[in-house]
Design an enzyme around this catalytic site. Structure first.
Site, PDB file in Angstrom:
ATOM      1  N   SER A   1      38.055  66.911   6.571  1.00 27.38           N
ATOM      2  CA  SER A   1      37.375  66.443   5.358  1.00 27.38           C
ATOM      3  C   SER A   1      38.053  65.199   4.779  1.00 27.38           C
ATOM      4  O   SER A   1      39.230  64.927   5.056  1.00 27.38           O
ATOM      5  CB  SER A   1      37.386  67.557   4.323  1.00 27.38           C
TER       6      SER A   1
ATOM      7  N   THR B   1      41.243  66.146   2.691  1.00 29.94           N
ATOM      8  CA  THR B   1      42.471  66.378   3.465  1.00 29.94           C
ATOM      9  C   THR B   1      42.945  65.076   4.107  1.00 29.94           C
ATOM     10  O   THR B   1      44.149  64.812   4.170  1.00 29.94           O
ATOM     11  CB  THR B   1      42.238  67.458   4.551  1.00 29.94           C
ATOM     12  N   GLY B   2      42.010  64.253   4.565  1.00 36.78           N
ATOM     13  CA  GLY B   2      42.376  62.965   5.168  1.00 36.78           C
ATOM     14  C   GLY B   2      43.178  62.102   4.200  1.00 36.78           C
ATOM     15  O   GLY B   2      44.182  61.483   4.580  1.00 36.78           O
TER      16      GLY B   2
ATOM     17  N   GLU C   1      39.053  61.007  11.292  1.00 41.16           N
ATOM     18  CA  GLU C   1      37.623  61.224  11.565  1.00 41.16           C
ATOM     19  C   GLU C   1      37.121  62.148  10.476  1.00 41.16           C
ATOM     20  O   GLU C   1      37.386  63.356  10.513  1.00 41.16           O
ATOM     21  CB  GLU C   1      37.436  61.865  12.943  1.00 41.16           C
TER      22      GLU C   1
ATOM     23  N   CYS D   1      29.578  66.512  11.281  1.00 44.67           N
ATOM     24  CA  CYS D   1      29.893  65.306  10.497  1.00 44.67           C
ATOM     25  C   CYS D   1      28.795  64.253  10.626  1.00 44.67           C
ATOM     26  O   CYS D   1      28.527  63.503   9.710  1.00 44.67           O
ATOM     27  CB  CYS D   1      31.210  64.728  10.974  1.00 44.67           C
TER      28      CYS D   1
ATOM     29  N   GLU E   1      28.705  65.865   0.715  1.00 43.59           N
ATOM     30  CA  GLU E   1      28.549  66.434   2.055  1.00 43.59           C
ATOM     31  C   GLU E   1      28.479  67.959   1.935  1.00 43.59           C
ATOM     32  O   GLU E   1      29.405  68.584   1.409  1.00 43.59           O
ATOM     33  CB  GLU E   1      29.734  66.046   2.947  1.00 43.59           C
TER      34      GLU E   1
END
Ligand code: NAD
Length: 499
Positions: free
Chosen positions: A239, A242-243, A261, A297, A398
């Site tokens: 997500s 977290t990225g 990603e 995604c 999302e």
């Protein structure tokens, strides 16, 4: 040769099986003995307890990987290609087992999970050939001087994964790092540890000890990978939230190369001259209902349909969704399985409620299937909202579930602005038979991967990765391979004679 499908998949592949971490060529429990549960989303039942790795396990895996990496790099492409060939054979022999494990704890319908393994197999076989053709550069300089570039692996790479294609991610997302000569520490998502741990068992007999390590665990293990000072290259799939954390945390222990990603809220823009049959089919297929219950995604979760064909489009997509058979992932007749966890089911349902509360038109779905699925399972019928505006939560955030939205448009400039009105930019799709329009719109859509008259399909070899907040870096291509190596420039004085 492949293994065979079984009548009771949990009995055959999970019950009584001791799932362990792979560290330094050995199957081990977590250092502190901690375990976590693996849950079957088709029933809600706990099916296994697996190790939950801690920072101590990450440190042990790092030491093993750092010790093994120089010899792995020293094998050269030929040596590593030979190991990849054996790896492909071992995966092929276990394809039903790996796919079934993804059905059991990931909820992927078995047929879809098997396709994931086939794709992974093709990848294992492709990489060595691809990298043989990869070279550095020579740079024309002054007479008597030669400049060239070479590439060297980082050493130990950390890979942290999302849950939606468990085995396929565990296999394909470490291949570029490995063929480049790195050793890898892989952490699958905590919801879906089974196939990655089985992969560890398979890989133990193929890779030299320490080259490939598999650690199931949660955020603590992930953070330990990200902040380990020896791990200079981190590949993350997950997500945006977290990225962003990972970028920050990585920087606390050195300058790191981080690829991300991340998520998408991907638009599909349909012009009135589009081939309607194909576009309807692609709108449904691109949502990946049948692969991972829309938890993808790259799904075309926002669909902007020209007002001339809007109601017809909404009706035809709804018809397709209503015909889908929602069932346990390993049932014989299944078009869509469950979402991954109870928590995620609740999250998806809260989006559904917000959609109706905020005035969107619920055309179909938005509820549990009627009586056809186990009560404890996390099933949501494929859901379509019409008349969705960008101010609604379902139009902006999302959902990562089997929920798609549609809205009509009339003006081309307005629809492009709508499509781009998001922080995310993973994929986008434009549908028209007019060549000028197709290229012009493709050029204006802010996304890392744009389809013209298609959705969802990945062509391996074409760089995949997000623009805007959807990511950093590219995968599935030679760019991914290059990203797992540092480039070095060498300047050679050939001679010092003046001309
Ligand atoms: P997530 O961010 O919750 O978790 C991903 C991984 O990060 C898991 O392995 C998790 O244990 C780990 N993690 C969690 N906190 C961490 C921390 N503080 N430090 C280090 N690691 C940590 O994502 P998810 O729910 O598993 O996956 C869904 C998301 O992934 C969606 O947003 C989806 O769009 C995205 N995704 C992107 C792609 C892509 O290729 N762009 C592919 C699949 C999924």
């Amino acid at each position: 040769m492949t293994d065979t499908v079984t009548a009771d998949p949990i009995d055959e592949f999970v019950r009584g099986h001791d799932f362990k971490l792979l560290i330094d060529g050995e199957m081990r429990s977590a250092d502190d003995g901690t375990t976590m549960t693996s849950v079957d989303p088709s029933t809600g039942d706990v099916v296994a307890h697996v190790p939950s790795a801690s920072a101590a396990d990450v440190a042990r895996a790092y030491d093993a990987a750092a010790a093994a990496q120089p010899a792995w790099e020293g094998l050269g492409v030929d040596g590593r290609a030979a190991v990849f060939a054996r790896f492909a054979e071992a995966i092929e022999a276990n394809e039903v087992r790996l796919a079934t494990l993804d059905a059991i704890d990931g909820g992927l319908p078995l047929a879809a999970a098997l396709i994931d393994i086939k794709i992974s197999l093709a990848n294992i076989r492709d990489w060595p050939t691809l990298v043989r053709w990869h070279g550095g550069r020579t740079i024309p300089a002054s007479p008597g001087n030669l400049h060239y570039t070479s590439h060297r692996p980082y050493g130990v790479v950390g890979k942290i994964l999302a849950y939606n294609h468990p085995a396929m991610f565990a296999i394909t997302r470490m291949l570029a790092a490995l063929i480049a000569g790195n050793a890898v520490i892989l952490k699958p998502a905590p919801q879906v540890p089974l196939s990655a741990l089985a992969l560890g068992e398979i890989a133990r007999d193929v890779f030299p000890a320490g080259v490939f390590n598999v650690l199931s665990g949660g955020a603590e293990a992930g953070d330990a990978i990200v902040t380990h000072p020896g791990i200079k290259r981190i590949g993350f799939t997950g997500s945006v939230a977290t990225g962003l954390k990972i970028q920050q945390r990585a920087a606390t222990s050195g300058v790191k190369h981080v690829s991300l990603e991340l998520g998408g809220k991907n638009p599909m823009v349909v012009f009135p001259d589009a081939d309607l049959d194909l576009a309807v089919e692609a709108a449904v297929n691109g949502m990946n209902f049948g692969v991972c219950a829309g938890q993808s995604c790259g799904s075309n979760s926002r669909n902007y349909i020209h007002s001339e064909i809007y109601e017809q489009f909404v009706g035809r997509v709804a018809e397709r969704l209503e015909a889908m058979r929602v069932a346990p992932a390993y049932a014989e007749a299944v078009d869509m399985g469950p979402v991954v966890t109870r928590e995620h089911y609740d999250r998806v349902m809260s989006f559904v409620r917000s959609g109706t509360d905020e005035g969107a038109r619920l055309v179909t779905g938005g509820e549990r299937p009627n009586g056809s699925t186990p009560d404890g399972g996390f099933f949501v019928r494929p859901t379509l909202f019409a008349d969705v505006s960008p101010s609604m939560r379902i139009g902006r955030e999302e959902i990562f579930g089997p929920v798609m939205s549609m809205a009509p448009w009339k003006d081309e400039r307005e629809v492009i602005a709508l499509a781009n009105d998001t922080e995310l930019g993973l994929t986008a799709s434009v549908w028209t038979r007019d060549l000028d329009t197709a290229h012009q719109v493709a050029d204006q859509l802010q996304a890392g991967y744009v389809w013209v008259n298609d959705t969802g399909r990945h062509y391996w070899g074409t760089p995949f990765g997000g623009a805007k907040n959807s990511g950093l870096g590219k995968e599935e291509s030679i760019e991914e391979y290059e990203s797992y190596m540092e480039q070095k420039a060498v300047h050679v004085i050939l001679h010092r004679k003046a001309r």
